[in-house]
Enzyme design. Structure first.
Site, PDB file in Angstrom:
ATOM      1  N   ASP A   1       0.828  -1.427   0.042  1.00 20.75           N
ATOM      2  CA  ASP A   1       0.125  -0.011  -0.056  1.00 20.75           C
ATOM      3  C   ASP A   1       0.976   1.194  -0.019  1.00 20.75           C
ATOM      4  O   ASP A   1       1.760   1.216   0.647  1.00 20.75           O
ATOM      5  CB  ASP A   1      -0.830  -0.116   1.177  1.00 20.75           C
ATOM      6  CG  ASP A   1      -1.819   1.048   1.091  1.00 20.75           C
ATOM      7  OD1 ASP A   1      -2.817   1.321   0.288  1.00 20.75           O
ATOM      8  OD2 ASP A   1      -2.075   1.971   2.339  1.00 20.75           O
TER       9      ASP A   1
ATOM     10  N   GLU B   1       2.014  -0.104  -4.763  1.00 26.28           N
ATOM     11  CA  GLU B   1       1.032   0.799  -5.134  1.00 26.28           C
ATOM     12  C   GLU B   1       1.825   2.202  -5.497  1.00 26.28           C
ATOM     13  O   GLU B   1       2.149   2.865  -4.548  1.00 26.28           O
ATOM     14  CB  GLU B   1       0.169   1.285  -4.246  1.00 26.28           C
ATOM     15  CG  GLU B   1      -0.958   2.042  -4.885  1.00 26.28           C
ATOM     16  CD  GLU B   1      -1.829   2.716  -3.685  1.00 26.28           C
ATOM     17  OE1 GLU B   1      -2.872   2.944  -3.859  1.00 26.28           O
ATOM     18  OE2 GLU B   1      -1.516   2.338  -2.415  1.00 26.28           O
TER      19      GLU B   1
END
Length: 566
Positions: A209, A276
């Site tokens: 993330d 990400e």
């Protein structure tokens, strides 16, 4: 016509796979409480592996959390939140997924914890806490203002005042999500242990993330003012150039160490680390692949997620320009990838419309690289309007006026046309988000046996992809066939296919010098005539040379005729 090739005949599983993202809260509610869970996901593995035909699952967070940001505020990295089940449920899911031939990728949230995490609870007890430097605590400026001008993505300053210790702490997102200090070796070791914990339980990789946020300037300098390039307006955060709070060059050392942890944990077993990375400067983005190694590979992330298709008009020329730029910057030994939807973006069918969504499916599943498919997009699910009093997403609540709520794209999966859409056996009005009002047509049971459905299109494209090595690991070569048309050829050894897509509201004709046969089309009403190809508006086709003697070693001549006969 430039050709982009695969470096080796051997391709790791994550290069040939189609990854399917599951938002656990919204996939299947096994226990009837209105929230999806791990047992629900296990129940639907046959749908994923047999009916749909994907290769790997990516699970959004399922860890213990106060749910301030619905799982992206983790209070324990090594357990399962009771709303989703238990560690035994997770182990059973991994075992069943592997038995079904599916890989398991889990979300790893390393930039921040929950403020309820024991680490942060200890850190804020006093200034000399042993965990204090695990986070970013800083004194106020002489006038009492925050240490720098950084702006939270969720609105307001990135600094929250801690009354007990009279210092500010950093939070890139919510105040309930304090940032970890990755310059502290103890933090690095603890987070590497988290990776090992889940690898011991059999996971095949990690989606990291906000990976670029791990690198922050060591002096926490002010960001310069200026317009930040993004694919959608985000409020005050767009008024700064995020050169000091995101993507500091030191972040690449973090990923070199992380890559070694993943690669070395079980030598011989292929695992993947996917980051990400929201960076639309392709040259900057490509740096996350890392540097060449003596063994001939790269030492950074296996794949930095590529969100470029979210940032260009859904038209032939901009898409080709994006892909060309991407391919030009992917380093030798790197592997491209493409994303058209996820839990943070408006649904694909909402953004581009139902017809174009069919074309987008073909684009996603035929470009060179690993595609990631968001749950429900294979049905053509659209954003579900969520009344203000039912909204849950903190981004939408904290930045009013910009319609930033992600609730509409996170609504429950539709399995049938029952009152609970097959998502829950409990009261449908008690699902964590509303189900929507187009359930009768947009559900798995309705579309499964309809050859004209979106689900049937995805199944066909996935089946063709599995049967054609050219689509999985082949080279890509552009074909110039006319305006509003995107065409390329994928080839692996003596196998080749061509993809021709009409990005126009008008019909187009493409004629080839050699005979071709249609393998797949986005239009259920289209004829099967292959020479020439009469493309309907917003239609795409996958074709292959008809003659066994034509192995596709030379590109077929192609000519676009704008006004075909009816």
């Amino acid at each position: 016509m430039k050709t982009m090739t695969t470096e080796s005949n051997h391709a790791p599983w994550w290069q040939t796979a189609v990854i399917y993202q599951i938002y656990p809260r919204s996939f299947l509610d096994h226990d009837g409480d209105g929230v999806g869970d791990l047992r629900g996901i296990r129940e639907k593995l046959p749908y994923l592996s047999e009916t749909l035909g994907i290769d790997a699952i990516w699970l959004s967070p399922f860890y213990p959390s106060p749910m301030a940001d619905f799982g992206y505020d983790v209070s324990n990295y090594c357990d399962v939140d009771p709303v989703f089940g238990t560690l035994d449920d997770f182990d059973a899911l991994v075992t069943a997924a592997h038995a079904a031939g599916l890989k398991m990728v889990v979300d790893f949230v390393p930039n921040h914890t929950s403020d309820a995490h024991p680490w942060f609870v200890e850190a804020r007890v006093r200034r000399d806490s042993l965990k204090r430097d695990w986070y970013y605590f800083r004194d106020a400026k002489p006038d009492g203002s925050p240490p720098n001008n950084w702006v939270s993505l969720f609105g307001g300053s990135s600094w929250a005042w801690d009354e007990a210790t009279a210092q500010y702490y950093l939070h890139t997102f919510l105040p309930e999500q304090p940032d970890l200090n990755w310059r502290n070796p103890e933090v690095v070791n603890a987070m590497h242990d988290v990776l090992r914990f889940w690898m011991r339980r059999g996971v095949d990789g990690f989606r990291i993330d906000v990976a670029h946020a791990l690198g922050k300037h060591p002096e926490l300098r002010d960001n310069p003012l200026g317009t930040e390039r993004s694919h959608k307006p985000r409020g005050d955060t767009d008024l700064q150039r995020h050169v000091h709070d995101l993507g500091h060059p030191d972040v690449h050392a973090i990923f070199r160490r992380l890559r070694r942890v993943v690669d070395d944990f079980e030598p011989g077993r292929e695992r993947v680390a996917i980051g990400e990375i929201h960076d639309y400067d392709v040259a900057h983005w490509a740096q996350y692949y890392g540097r060449p190694t003596e063994a001939g590979g790269l030492d950074g992330l296996h794949m930095p997620f590529n969100f470029g298709l979210l940032n260009v008009p859904f038209e032939a020329a901009p898409i080709r320009s994006l892909v060309e730029a991407l391919e030009a910057h992917v380093p030798a030994g790197g592997w491209p990838n493409y994303v058209l939807g996820n839990h943070d973006e408006s649904r694909l069918a909402t953004r581009v419309g139902p017809e174009r969504a069919r074309l987008a499916a073909m684009l996603l599943l035929t470009l060179r690289g690993t595609p990631t498919l968001y749950y429900g997009d294979e049905l053509g699910m659209r954003d579900v309007p969520v009344p203000l009093d039912q909204q849950r997403d903190p981004w939408g609540k904290r930045v009013p006026g910009l319609d930033l709520s992600r609730d509409p794209c996170r609504t429950p999966m539709r399995w049938d046309a029952s009152p609970g859409a097959g998502f829950t056996a409990g009261p449908p009005e008690q699902t964590w988000l509303p189900l929507g009002d187009d359930i009768e047509a947009v559900n798995v049971a309705h579309q499964r046996d309809d050859p004209a459905s979106m689900l049937s299109l995805y199944r066909k494209l996935l089946d063709v992809r599995k049967s054609e090595p050219a689509l999985r690991i082949g080279s890509l070569e552009w074909l110039d066939v006319g305006d509003d048309l995107l065409a390329y050829r994928r080839q692996h050894h003596d196998r080749s296919v061509m993809v021709i897509m009409n990005f126009s509201a008008e019909p187009r004709t493409v004629a080839f010098a050699t005979d071709v046969s249609v393998v797949a089309t986005t239009s259920p009403s289209a004829g099967r005539r292959a020479a020439p190809l009469n493309l309907e508006p917003w239609e795409g086709r996958v074709v292959r040379p008809s003659s066994p003697a034509d192995t596709g070693r030379r590109p077929p001549d192609a000519l676009d005729t704008p006004d075909p006969p009816p």
